[in-house]
Design a protein around this motif. Structure first.
Motif, PDB file in Angstrom:
ATOM      1  N   SER A  14       6.098  44.270  -2.082  1.00 25.64           N
ATOM      2  CA  SER A  14       6.120  43.141  -1.167  1.00 25.64           C
ATOM      3  C   SER A  14       4.949  43.206  -0.195  1.00 25.64           C
ATOM      4  CB  SER A  14       7.430  43.137  -0.378  1.00 25.64           C
ATOM      5  OG  SER A  14       7.377  42.188   0.668  1.00 25.64           O
ATOM      6  N   THR A  15       4.325  42.042   0.065  1.00 26.04           N
ATOM      7  CA  THR A  15       3.239  41.988   1.043  1.00 26.04           C
ATOM      8  C   THR A  15       3.781  41.770   2.455  1.00 26.04           C
ATOM      9  OG1 THR A  15       2.975  39.615   0.664  1.00 26.04           O
ATOM     10  CG2 THR A  15       1.570  41.091  -0.612  1.00 26.04           C
ATOM     11  N   ALA A  16       5.115  41.638   2.586  1.00 23.42           N
ATOM     12  CA  ALA A  16       5.715  41.449   3.906  1.00 23.42           C
ATOM     13  C   ALA A  16       5.791  42.759   4.686  1.00 23.42           C
ATOM     14  CB  ALA A  16       7.113  40.844   3.761  1.00 23.42           C
ATOM     15  N   GLY A  17       5.435  43.860   4.029  1.00 23.21           N
ATOM     16  CA  GLY A  17       5.438  45.140   4.721  1.00 23.21           C
ATOM     17  C   GLY A  17       6.805  45.796   4.806  1.00 23.21           C
ATOM     18  N   THR A  18       7.763  45.305   4.008  1.00 18.25           N
ATOM     19  CA  THR A  18       9.109  45.880   4.054  1.00 18.25           C
ATOM     20  C   THR A  18       9.242  47.081   3.135  1.00 18.25           C
ATOM     21  OG1 THR A  18       9.791  44.338   2.338  1.00 18.25           O
ATOM     22  CG2 THR A  18      10.204  43.677   4.604  1.00 18.25           C
ATOM     23  N   GLY A  19       8.271  47.266   2.253  1.00 14.88           N
ATOM     24  CA  GLY A  19       8.363  48.361   1.299  1.00 14.88           C
ATOM     25  C   GLY A  19       9.255  48.056   0.126  1.00 14.88           C
ATOM     26  N   TYR A  20       9.729  46.816   0.014  1.00 16.06           N
ATOM     27  CA  TYR A  20      10.603  46.433  -1.094  1.00 16.06           C
ATOM     28  C   TYR A  20       9.773  46.242  -2.360  1.00 16.06           C
ATOM     29  CZ  TYR A  20      14.457  44.242  -3.559  1.00 16.06           C
ATOM     30  OH  TYR A  20      15.441  43.961  -4.465  1.00 16.06           O
ATOM     31  N   THR A  21      10.292  46.739  -3.491  1.00 16.33           N
ATOM     32  CA  THR A  21       9.555  46.620  -4.737  1.00 16.33           C
ATOM     33  C   THR A  21      10.456  46.091  -5.845  1.00 16.33           C
ATOM     34  OG1 THR A  21      10.066  48.904  -5.333  1.00 16.33           O
ATOM     35  CG2 THR A  21       7.954  48.515  -4.241  1.00 16.33           C
ATOM     36  N   TYR A  22       9.867  45.333  -6.756  1.00 13.52           N
ATOM     37  CA  TYR A  22      10.485  44.988  -8.026  1.00 13.52           C
ATOM     38  C   TYR A  22       9.808  45.833  -9.089  1.00 13.52           C
ATOM     39  CZ  TYR A  22      12.820  40.708  -6.412  1.00 13.52           C
ATOM     40  OH  TYR A  22      13.635  39.805  -5.792  1.00 13.52           O
ATOM     41  N   VAL A  23      10.558  46.241 -10.109  1.00 20.28           N
ATOM     42  CA  VAL A  23       9.966  46.941 -11.241  1.00 20.28           C
ATOM     43  C   VAL A  23      10.057  46.009 -12.438  1.00 20.28           C
ATOM     44  CG1 VAL A  23      10.070  48.946 -12.748  1.00 20.28           C
ATOM     45  CG2 VAL A  23      10.601  49.177 -10.332  1.00 20.28           C
ATOM     46  N   THR A  24       8.936  45.785 -13.103  1.00 15.72           N
ATOM     47  CA  THR A  24       8.911  44.879 -14.236  1.00 15.72           C
ATOM     48  C   THR A  24       7.913  45.387 -15.263  1.00 15.72           C
ATOM     49  OG1 THR A  24       8.698  42.567 -14.875  1.00 15.72           O
ATOM     50  CG2 THR A  24       7.131  43.380 -13.252  1.00 15.72           C
ATOM     51  N   ARG A  25       7.855  44.699 -16.385  1.00 16.58           N
ATOM     52  CA  ARG A  25       6.879  45.027 -17.416  1.00 16.58           C
ATOM     53  C   ARG A  25       5.934  43.851 -17.554  1.00 16.58           C
ATOM     54  NH1 ARG A  25       9.328  49.213 -20.454  1.00 16.58           N
ATOM     55  NH2 ARG A  25       7.803  49.019 -22.114  1.00 16.58           N
ATOM     56  N   LYS A  26       4.680  44.143 -17.925  1.00 17.15           N
ATOM     57  CA  LYS A  26       3.745  43.046 -18.142  1.00 17.15           C
ATOM     58  C   LYS A  26       2.916  43.311 -19.377  1.00 17.15           C
ATOM     59  CE  LYS A  26      -0.493  44.419 -15.940  1.00 17.15           C
ATOM     60  NZ  LYS A  26      -1.610  43.974 -15.114  1.00 17.15           N
ATOM     61  N   ASN A  27       2.432  42.227 -19.952  1.00 15.80           N
ATOM     62  CA  ASN A  27       1.583  42.335 -21.130  1.00 15.80           C
ATOM     63  C   ASN A  27       0.147  42.522 -20.664  1.00 15.80           C
ATOM     64  OD1 ASN A  27       0.055  41.855 -23.474  1.00 15.80           O
ATOM     65  ND2 ASN A  27       1.701  40.621 -24.328  1.00 15.80           N
ATOM     66  N   ARG A  28      -0.429  43.685 -20.956  1.00 16.04           N
ATOM     67  CA  ARG A  28      -1.772  44.001 -20.483  1.00 16.04           C
ATOM     68  C   ARG A  28      -2.835  43.104 -21.123  1.00 16.04           C
ATOM     69  NH1 ARG A  28      -2.156  49.788 -21.045  1.00 16.04           N
ATOM     70  NH2 ARG A  28      -1.610  50.146 -18.906  1.00 16.04           N
ATOM     71  N   ARG A  29      -2.571  42.608 -22.332  1.00 13.55           N
ATOM     72  CA  ARG A  29      -3.553  41.741 -22.991  1.00 13.55           C
ATOM     73  C   ARG A  29      -3.634  40.377 -22.309  1.00 13.55           C
ATOM     74  NH1 ARG A  29      -1.529  43.421 -28.762  1.00 13.55           N
ATOM     75  NH2 ARG A  29      -2.475  45.470 -28.833  1.00 13.55           N
ATOM     76  N   ASN A  30      -2.481  39.865 -21.865  1.00 10.07           N
ATOM     77  CA  ASN A  30      -2.470  38.566 -21.192  1.00 10.07           C
ATOM     78  C   ASN A  30      -2.872  38.675 -19.730  1.00 10.07           C
ATOM     79  OD1 ASN A  30      -1.507  37.657 -23.602  1.00 10.07           O
ATOM     80  ND2 ASN A  30       0.596  37.376 -22.901  1.00 10.07           N
ATOM     81  N   ASP A  31      -2.484  39.772 -19.070  1.00 11.14           N
ATOM     82  CA  ASP A  31      -2.740  39.937 -17.640  1.00 11.14           C
ATOM     83  C   ASP A  31      -3.467  41.254 -17.390  1.00 11.14           C
ATOM     84  OD1 ASP A  31      -1.030  37.623 -17.019  1.00 11.14           O
ATOM     85  OD2 ASP A  31       0.571  38.945 -17.700  1.00 11.14           O
ATOM     86  N   PRO A  32      -4.757  41.310 -17.668  1.00  9.61           N
ATOM     87  CA  PRO A  32      -5.473  42.576 -17.456  1.00  9.61           C
ATOM     88  C   PRO A  32      -5.671  42.898 -15.979  1.00  9.61           C
ATOM     89  CG  PRO A  32      -7.000  40.870 -18.123  1.00  9.61           C
ATOM     90  CD  PRO A  32      -5.624  40.269 -18.214  1.00  9.61           C
ATOM     91  N   ASP A  33      -5.717  41.859 -15.123  1.00 15.14           N
ATOM     92  CA  ASP A  33      -5.939  42.101 -13.697  1.00 15.14           C
ATOM     93  C   ASP A  33      -4.602  42.269 -12.977  1.00 15.14           C
ATOM     94  OD1 ASP A  33      -5.397  39.565 -14.481  1.00 15.14           O
ATOM     95  OD2 ASP A  33      -6.545  38.574 -12.909  1.00 15.14           O
ATOM     96  N   ARG A  34      -4.666  42.566 -11.683  1.00 20.80           N
ATOM     97  CA  ARG A  34      -3.465  42.797 -10.896  1.00 20.80           C
ATOM     98  C   ARG A  34      -2.662  41.517 -10.753  1.00 20.80           C
ATOM     99  NH1 ARG A  34      -3.570  47.889  -7.288  1.00 20.80           N
ATOM    100  NH2 ARG A  34      -4.667  49.169  -8.784  1.00 20.80           N
TER     101      ARG A  34
END
Length: 54
Positions: A14-34
């Motif tokens: 989270s960019t709100a500074g709460t330290g909250y996180t989601y854990v997920t999976r992403k396709n590196r071929r479709n989304d090479p950037d952050r």
């Protein structure tokens, strides 16, 4: 799991500074950037941007 996995597990912090996180999976071929996704942060009580955290 190898490091060259096409669908690696990533943390979305989270960019709100709460330290909250989601854990997920992403396709590196479709989304090479952050990834940046707007999701609900229950600690902030609103939708905020979540940035990929490696």
């Amino acid at each position: 799991m190898s490091h060259t996995d096409v669908r690696p597990v990533i943390k979305l912090r989270s960019t709100a500074g709460t330290g909250y996180t989601y854990v997920t999976r992403k396709n590196r071929r479709n989304d090479p950037d952050r990834m940046v996704i707007r999701k609900y942060d229950p600690r902030a009580g609103r939708h905020v941007e979540f940035r990929e955290d490696r």
